[in-house]
Design a protein around this motif. Structure first.
Motif, mmCIF file in Angstrom:
data_model
loop_
_atom_site.group_PDB
_atom_site.id
_atom_site.type_symbol
_atom_site.label_atom_id
_atom_site.label_comp_id
_atom_site.label_asym_id
_atom_site.label_seq_id
_atom_site.Cartn_x
_atom_site.Cartn_y
_atom_site.Cartn_z
ATOM 1 N N ASN A 389 -22.173 20.665 -20.626
ATOM 2 C CA ASN A 389 -21.760 21.507 -21.759
ATOM 3 C C ASN A 389 -20.244 21.575 -21.866
ATOM 4 O O ASN A 389 -19.667 21.455 -22.960
ATOM 5 C CB ASN A 389 -22.331 22.920 -21.584
ATOM 6 N N GLU A 390 -19.599 21.759 -20.733
ATOM 7 C CA GLU A 390 -18.137 21.863 -20.723
ATOM 8 C C GLU A 390 -17.486 20.559 -21.167
ATOM 9 O O GLU A 390 -16.542 20.558 -21.973
ATOM 10 C CB GLU A 390 -17.679 22.240 -19.313
ATOM 11 N N VAL A 391 -18.018 19.426 -20.658
ATOM 12 C CA VAL A 391 -17.455 18.113 -21.017
ATOM 13 C C VAL A 391 -17.623 17.856 -22.506
ATOM 14 O O VAL A 391 -16.687 17.411 -23.197
ATOM 15 C CB VAL A 391 -18.131 17.005 -20.192
ATOM 16 N N TYR A 392 -18.808 18.126 -23.035
ATOM 17 C CA TYR A 392 -19.052 17.855 -24.459
ATOM 18 C C TYR A 392 -18.148 18.710 -25.353
ATOM 19 O O TYR A 392 -17.546 18.201 -26.307
ATOM 20 C CB TYR A 392 -20.517 18.116 -24.799
ATOM 21 N N ASN A 393 -18.051 19.982 -25.071
ATOM 22 C CA ASN A 393 -17.229 20.869 -25.893
ATOM 23 C C ASN A 393 -15.763 20.437 -25.857
ATOM 24 O O ASN A 393 -15.064 20.463 -26.885
ATOM 25 C CB ASN A 393 -17.366 22.309 -25.398
ATOM 26 N N LEU A 397 -13.643 18.826 -29.190
ATOM 27 C CA LEU A 397 -12.361 19.373 -29.673
ATOM 28 C C LEU A 397 -11.260 18.307 -29.659
ATOM 29 O O LEU A 397 -10.451 18.216 -30.597
ATOM 30 C CB LEU A 397 -11.953 20.569 -28.812
ATOM 31 N N GLN A 398 -11.263 17.489 -28.594
ATOM 32 C CA GLN A 398 -10.245 16.435 -28.509
ATOM 33 C C GLN A 398 -10.425 15.382 -29.596
ATOM 34 O O GLN A 398 -9.446 14.838 -30.119
ATOM 35 C CB GLN A 398 -10.296 15.783 -27.123
ATOM 36 N N TYR A 399 -11.696 15.106 -29.979
ATOM 37 C CA TYR A 399 -11.936 14.142 -31.043
ATOM 38 C C TYR A 399 -11.418 14.676 -32.376
ATOM 39 O O TYR A 399 -10.807 13.940 -33.168
ATOM 40 C CB TYR A 399 -13.432 13.840 -31.136
ATOM 41 N N LYS A 400 -11.687 15.966 -32.620
ATOM 42 C CA LYS A 400 -11.198 16.556 -33.868
ATOM 43 C C LYS A 400 -9.678 16.552 -33.929
ATOM 44 O O LYS A 400 -9.089 16.493 -35.016
ATOM 45 C CB LYS A 400 -11.723 17.984 -33.998
#
Length: 446
Positions: A389-393, A397-400
């Protein structure tokens, strides 16, 4: 008149007013696991058949024990001689001369008989008396064994349905995330920030997850049907499970330091009961050397006349009582062979008990090892879930922000989905293996 009419209407509608209540009795309002098990123990055909077998056993025992009571019977017969019997008598007027042939008796006889018999000693009824308690116990133990199997099957089927429901929920959440990611990727493509491969990859992932969801939904229907079958629940009735995932996590705890008590296993108890019955069978065959003894009394009324119309005009009653002793002296060694066979059956039962102990020990060791392994896997998956969960979130955000590529987001999302599914799989597996441990210990609650 209005009062009478209302009363008549109430009486007419009374059965229909009760009918919905009868329907509700076959359904569950709150389908928790304990309620599902209780329902199954009342409605499952195997349990109902076992209870009927208990009733059959009880009536069979009473049938055997009834031989201890006095037996009273009435018989009657009618006899007509077509040719009269002949008896040879000496000639009293000429003792040294030839004997005379004389017809004796009358042409019509009728003999009603009242017979009373009482068993004093008989090995069959003595065996029934001494084994009645264990025979009843054996029937109850069969029902208990079936209840344990039904409780275990319902529990596993219940958890399997919950697992599939949680899988569908995970896939629903994944579809929501992918749909949002698809829109973000498309907007970024329109803004010239990325190329079109990002939102196409998002579309591919979204279609794959939708297909997974459809497969899980189809599986859910089949697993509900299997759960209903294990419960004896009407297939056409709705069944909605009530559960709490947090409470399920609490339920995985188990004392792994428990020691095996063979007497707790219903299979061992059944062999103990069978052993007592076989011991009684040995005594039964030993009793074959003891004579049987019974008392009897007969009252006969004899009617006889040459003319049928006058047959019942006069009677000649007689009665007698006595004791009958039957003692077989020699049967070619049959009784000795029967005793030997009964002792061998008893010895074989002792071997089966030893074998069962070994099987129980092995079964418990394997079940406990599997439970510990599944428990470790569960805790690992639970920790992985928080990390995923932490990695995906973070990557989302980094992709955005344009720091990471969309490929990184897809990989993180795939890992998150897999971790979520693995978490629920491990939860179901550890709960299922806990049931196996409790069943091996003989402590499974039903």
């Amino acid at each position: 008149m209005n009062g009478v009419s209302s009363l008549l209407l109430l009486l007419i509608l009374y059965p229909s007013l009760l009918y919905p209540q009868a329907i509700n009795d076959t359904t569950l309002k709150e389908a928790t696991l304990p309620n599902c098990i209780r329902y199954g123990l009342e409605h499952q055909p195997a349990i109902r058949a076992s209870k009927i077998d208990e009733d059959i056993t009880e009536t069979t025992i009473k049938d055997k024990l009834a031989d201890w009571y006095p037996q009273l019977n009435i018989t009657a017969n009618y006899q007509h001689y077509l040719k009269m019997p002949v008896t040879i008598f000496p000639d009293l007027t000429n003792p040294n001369g030839p004997k005379r042939e004389l017809q004796t008796g009358v042409r019509n006889y009728s003999t009603p008989q009242l017979a009373l018999t009482q068993t004093i000693f008989n090995r069959d009824v003595l065996l029934a008396t001494r084994t009645a308690r264990d025979v009843r116990l054996s029937a109850r133990q069969t029902t208990t064994a079936n209840k344990i199997d039904v409780a275990a099957a319902i529990s596993k089927a219940f958890y399997d349905v919950l697992l599939t429901q949680e899988q569908i929920q995970v896939l629903e959440e994944t579809i929501t995330r992918l749909d949002r990611s698809l829109k973000d990727a498309f907007y970024q493509y329109q803004g010239g920030l990325v190329d079109k491969t990002d939102y196409k990859r998002a579309g591919i992932s979204l279609n794959n997850v939708k297909a997974q969801r459809k497969g899980a939904q189809d599986q859910l229907v089949a697993k509900y049907a299997y759960l209903k079958m294990q419960m004896g629940y009407p297939a056409e009735q709705l069944l909605e499970l009530s559960f709490d995932t947090a409470h399920m996590e609490v339920e995985i705890a188990l004392d792994t330091l428990q020691h095996i008590r063979y007497e707790s296993r219903i299979e061992y108890q059944q062999l103990q009961t069978q052993q007592r019955l076989l011991q009684a069978n040995v005594k039964y065959n030993q009793w074959s050397f003891i004579p049987t003894l019974s008392g009897f009394g007969y009252y006969n009324v004899v009617y006889q006349s040459d003319e049928f119309s006058k047959l019942f005009s006069h009677s000649f009653p007689n009665s007698y009582v006595g004791v009958q002793l039957a003692w077989p002296l020699f049967q070619g060694g049959k009784r000795m062979y029967n005793i030997r066979q009964a002792n061998l059956q008893l010895k074989r039962n002792e071997v089966e008990m030893t074998d069962l102990k070994n099987n129980i020990s092995s079964e418990y060791s394997q079940a406990l090892a599997t439970y510990k392994s599944n428990l470790s896997e569960f805790y690992a998956q639970k920790e992985n879930l928080d990390l995923a969960n932490e990695v995906y979130n973070t990557l989302a955000l980094q992709y955005k922000s344009g720091i990471k590529t969309y490929l990184d987001v897809i990989v993180a999302e795939t890992e998150l989905r897999a971790t979520q599914l693995n978490y629920y799989n491990s939860l179901y597996t550890v709960l299922s293996s806990k049931i196996d441990v409790e069943k091996a210990l003989g402590t499974l609650s039903y």
